[in-house]
Motif scaffolding. Structure first.
Motif, PDB file in Angstrom:
ATOM      1  N   GLN A  49     -32.126 -15.531-198.960  1.00  0.00           N
ATOM      2  CA  GLN A  49     -32.845 -14.478-199.149  1.00  0.00           C
ATOM      3  C   GLN A  49     -32.397 -13.823-200.646  1.00  0.00           C
ATOM      4  O   GLN A  49     -33.029 -13.494-201.800  1.00  0.00           O
ATOM      5  CB  GLN A  49     -32.645 -12.998-198.265  1.00  0.00           C
ATOM      6  CG  GLN A  49     -33.643 -12.030-198.653  1.00  0.00           C
ATOM      7  CD  GLN A  49     -35.255 -12.561-198.715  1.00  0.00           C
ATOM      8  OE1 GLN A  49     -35.634 -13.420-197.751  1.00  0.00           O
ATOM      9  NE2 GLN A  49     -35.953 -12.117-199.532  1.00  0.00           N
ATOM     10  N   GLY A  65     -43.915 -14.108-198.552  1.00  0.00           N
ATOM     11  CA  GLY A  65     -44.212 -13.485-197.068  1.00  0.00           C
ATOM     12  C   GLY A  65     -45.129 -13.266-196.409  1.00  0.00           C
ATOM     13  O   GLY A  65     -44.955 -13.288-195.045  1.00  0.00           O
ATOM     14  N   ARG A  66     -46.323 -13.029-197.078  1.00  0.00           N
ATOM     15  CA  ARG A  66     -47.420 -13.243-196.331  1.00  0.00           C
ATOM     16  C   ARG A  66     -47.481 -14.776-195.608  1.00  0.00           C
ATOM     17  O   ARG A  66     -48.145 -14.674-194.672  1.00  0.00           O
ATOM     18  CB  ARG A  66     -48.692 -12.967-197.147  1.00  0.00           C
ATOM     19  CG  ARG A  66     -48.844 -11.440-197.529  1.00  0.00           C
ATOM     20  CD  ARG A  66     -49.787 -11.070-198.291  1.00  0.00           C
ATOM     21  NE  ARG A  66     -50.331 -11.975-199.401  1.00  0.00           N
ATOM     22  CZ  ARG A  66     -49.898 -11.211-200.538  1.00  0.00           C
ATOM     23  NH1 ARG A  66     -49.209 -10.406-200.895  1.00  0.00           N
ATOM     24  NH2 ARG A  66     -50.108 -11.925-201.689  1.00  0.00           N
ATOM     25  N   ARG A  68     -45.272 -16.539-194.492  1.00  0.00           N
ATOM     26  CA  ARG A  68     -44.437 -16.685-193.553  1.00  0.00           C
ATOM     27  C   ARG A  68     -44.973 -15.925-192.147  1.00  0.00           C
ATOM     28  O   ARG A  68     -44.987 -16.394-191.307  1.00  0.00           O
ATOM     29  CB  ARG A  68     -43.044 -15.780-193.743  1.00  0.00           C
ATOM     30  CG  ARG A  68     -42.140 -15.807-192.756  1.00  0.00           C
ATOM     31  CD  ARG A  68     -40.875 -15.344-193.116  1.00  0.00           C
ATOM     32  NE  ARG A  68     -40.017 -16.193-194.239  1.00  0.00           N
ATOM     33  CZ  ARG A  68     -39.686 -17.287-193.874  1.00  0.00           C
ATOM     34  NH1 ARG A  68     -39.772 -18.012-192.624  1.00  0.00           N
ATOM     35  NH2 ARG A  68     -39.291 -18.096-194.557  1.00  0.00           N
ATOM     36  N   LEU A  69     -46.031 -15.091-192.376  1.00  0.00           N
ATOM     37  CA  LEU A  69     -46.417 -14.275-191.289  1.00  0.00           C
ATOM     38  C   LEU A  69     -47.468 -15.271-190.650  1.00  0.00           C
ATOM     39  O   LEU A  69     -47.569 -15.272-189.521  1.00  0.00           O
ATOM     40  CB  LEU A  69     -47.144 -13.205-191.818  1.00  0.00           C
ATOM     41  CG  LEU A  69     -46.390 -11.829-192.120  1.00  0.00           C
ATOM     42  CD1 LEU A  69     -47.142 -10.617-192.609  1.00  0.00           C
ATOM     43  CD2 LEU A  69     -45.642 -11.469-191.006  1.00  0.00           C
ATOM     44  N   LYS A  71     -47.620 -18.798-191.124  1.00  0.00           N
ATOM     45  CA  LYS A  71     -47.259 -20.276-190.753  1.00  0.00           C
ATOM     46  C   LYS A  71     -45.737 -20.222-191.344  1.00  0.00           C
ATOM     47  O   LYS A  71     -45.495 -20.535-192.549  1.00  0.00           O
ATOM     48  CB  LYS A  71     -48.132 -21.195-191.575  1.00  0.00           C
ATOM     49  CG  LYS A  71     -47.515 -22.752-191.013  1.00  0.00           C
ATOM     50  CD  LYS A  71     -48.806 -23.420-190.575  1.00  0.00           C
ATOM     51  CE  LYS A  71     -48.369 -24.787-190.158  1.00  0.00           C
ATOM     52  NZ  LYS A  71     -48.962 -25.414-189.134  1.00  0.00           N
ATOM     53  N   GLU A  72     -44.710 -20.142-190.421  1.00  0.00           N
ATOM     54  CA  GLU A  72     -43.362 -19.832-190.973  1.00  0.00           C
ATOM     55  C   GLU A  72     -42.717 -21.355-191.378  1.00  0.00           C
ATOM     56  O   GLU A  72     -41.920 -21.175-192.386  1.00  0.00           O
ATOM     57  CB  GLU A  72     -42.546 -19.444-189.528  1.00  0.00           C
ATOM     58  CG  GLU A  72     -41.099 -19.075-190.222  1.00  0.00           C
ATOM     59  CD  GLU A  72     -40.439 -18.355-188.940  1.00  0.00           C
ATOM     60  OE1 GLU A  72     -39.171 -17.861-189.235  1.00  0.00           O
ATOM     61  OE2 GLU A  72     -40.904 -17.825-188.130  1.00  0.00           O
ATOM     62  N   SER A  73     -43.315 -22.470-190.520  1.00  0.00           N
ATOM     63  CA  SER A  73     -42.818 -23.652-190.934  1.00  0.00           C
ATOM     64  C   SER A  73     -43.093 -24.095-192.541  1.00  0.00           C
ATOM     65  O   SER A  73     -42.316 -24.554-193.207  1.00  0.00           O
ATOM     66  CB  SER A  73     -43.049 -24.819-190.210  1.00  0.00           C
ATOM     67  OG  SER A  73     -44.698 -25.029-190.230  1.00  0.00           O
ATOM     68  N   ARG A  74     -44.266 -23.644-193.006  1.00  0.00           N
ATOM     69  CA  ARG A  74     -44.770 -23.807-194.184  1.00  0.00           C
ATOM     70  C   ARG A  74     -44.071 -23.055-195.316  1.00  0.00           C
ATOM     71  O   ARG A  74     -43.711 -23.387-196.214  1.00  0.00           O
ATOM     72  CB  ARG A  74     -46.338 -23.511-194.473  1.00  0.00           C
ATOM     73  CG  ARG A  74     -46.940 -23.738-195.938  1.00  0.00           C
ATOM     74  CD  ARG A  74     -47.120 -25.137-196.184  1.00  0.00           C
ATOM     75  NE  ARG A  74     -48.006 -25.986-195.166  1.00  0.00           N
ATOM     76  CZ  ARG A  74     -49.129 -26.145-195.339  1.00  0.00           C
ATOM     77  NH1 ARG A  74     -49.967 -25.572-195.859  1.00  0.00           N
ATOM     78  NH2 ARG A  74     -49.425 -26.959-194.269  1.00  0.00           N
ATOM     79  N   ALA A  75     -43.673 -21.672-195.116  1.00  0.00           N
ATOM     80  CA  ALA A  75     -42.872 -20.883-195.913  1.00  0.00           C
ATOM     81  C   ALA A  75     -41.351 -21.335-195.978  1.00  0.00           C
ATOM     82  O   ALA A  75     -41.069 -21.303-197.137  1.00  0.00           O
ATOM     83  CB  ALA A  75     -42.969 -19.327-195.521  1.00  0.00           C
ATOM     84  N   THR A  76     -41.003 -21.785-194.708  1.00  0.00           N
ATOM     85  CA  THR A  76     -39.438 -22.329-194.780  1.00  0.00           C
ATOM     86  C   THR A  76     -39.595 -23.658-195.676  1.00  0.00           C
ATOM     87  O   THR A  76     -38.471 -23.867-196.454  1.00  0.00           O
ATOM     88  CB  THR A  76     -39.166 -22.583-193.435  1.00  0.00           C
ATOM     89  OG1 THR A  76     -39.225 -21.507-192.848  1.00  0.00           O
ATOM     90  CG2 THR A  76     -37.560 -23.162-193.661  1.00  0.00           C
ATOM     91  N   GLU A  79     -39.601 -22.499-199.550  1.00  0.00           N
ATOM     92  CA  GLU A  79     -38.235 -21.967-199.699  1.00  0.00           C
ATOM     93  C   GLU A  79     -37.397 -23.046-200.029  1.00  0.00           C
ATOM     94  O   GLU A  79     -36.738 -22.598-200.977  1.00  0.00           O
ATOM     95  CB  GLU A  79     -37.913 -20.983-198.777  1.00  0.00           C
ATOM     96  CG  GLU A  79     -38.611 -19.619-198.478  1.00  0.00           C
ATOM     97  CD  GLU A  79     -38.285 -18.771-197.211  1.00  0.00           C
ATOM     98  OE1 GLU A  79     -37.444 -19.195-196.586  1.00  0.00           O
ATOM     99  OE2 GLU A  79     -38.766 -17.635-197.039  1.00  0.00           O
TER     100      GLU A  79
END
Length: 134
Positions: A49, A65-66, A68-69, A71-76, A79
């Motif tokens: 972070q 952040g949106r 991640r809400l 599709k968490e795998s895509r956000a990870t 990142e």
């Protein structure tokens, strides 16, 4: 001047992470306690972070952040790619929302699309129709 300050922050944070990583690994191996893995995960999450806060503009951070809400795998995945770019020195300035959109499109293009395949049974048994012939 911003690049020099950002580089100083990166170097200081990298040294801090190295110090924490070395100390955490030494404590976790001999002790084998149950609390250490949780603490290590928290430290890694805080480090991630912190790096993201340094390399993302506020609008880009909000968009991530949106994502991640939804599709968490895509956000990870995004990142991880951003952190990799930052560590390799390929980011010269903070990532804007437009640059984040481009990165998302690149990740979407490289990733195989998930498809839903519906297979219907062939030769359906018509015994149900016999029930209505009274």
């Amino acid at each position: 001047m911003d690049d020099a300050e950002l580089e100083k922050i990166r170097q200081a944070r990298l040294e801090q992470l190295k110090a924490q990583g070395g100390g955490g690994a030494g404590k976790a191996s001999p002790g084998g306690g149950g609390g250490d893995p949780g603490q290590r995960q928290e430290q890694e999450a805080e480090a991630r972070q912190s790096i993201l806060n340094q390399i993302l503009q506020p609008e880009a951070a909000d968009r991530l952040g949106r994502i991640r809400l939804v599709k968490e795998s895509r956000a990870t995945e995004v990142e991880n790619r951003l952190i990799m770019l930052a560590r390799s020195g390929q980011l010269r300035q903070k990532v804007t929302e437009e640059q984040l959109k481009e990165l998302l499109n690149a990740v979407a293009d490289t990733r195989a699309e998930e498809k839903i395949v519906v297979s219907r049974r062939k030769g359906w048994d018509d015994d149900d129709d016999d029930l209505f012939d009274l």
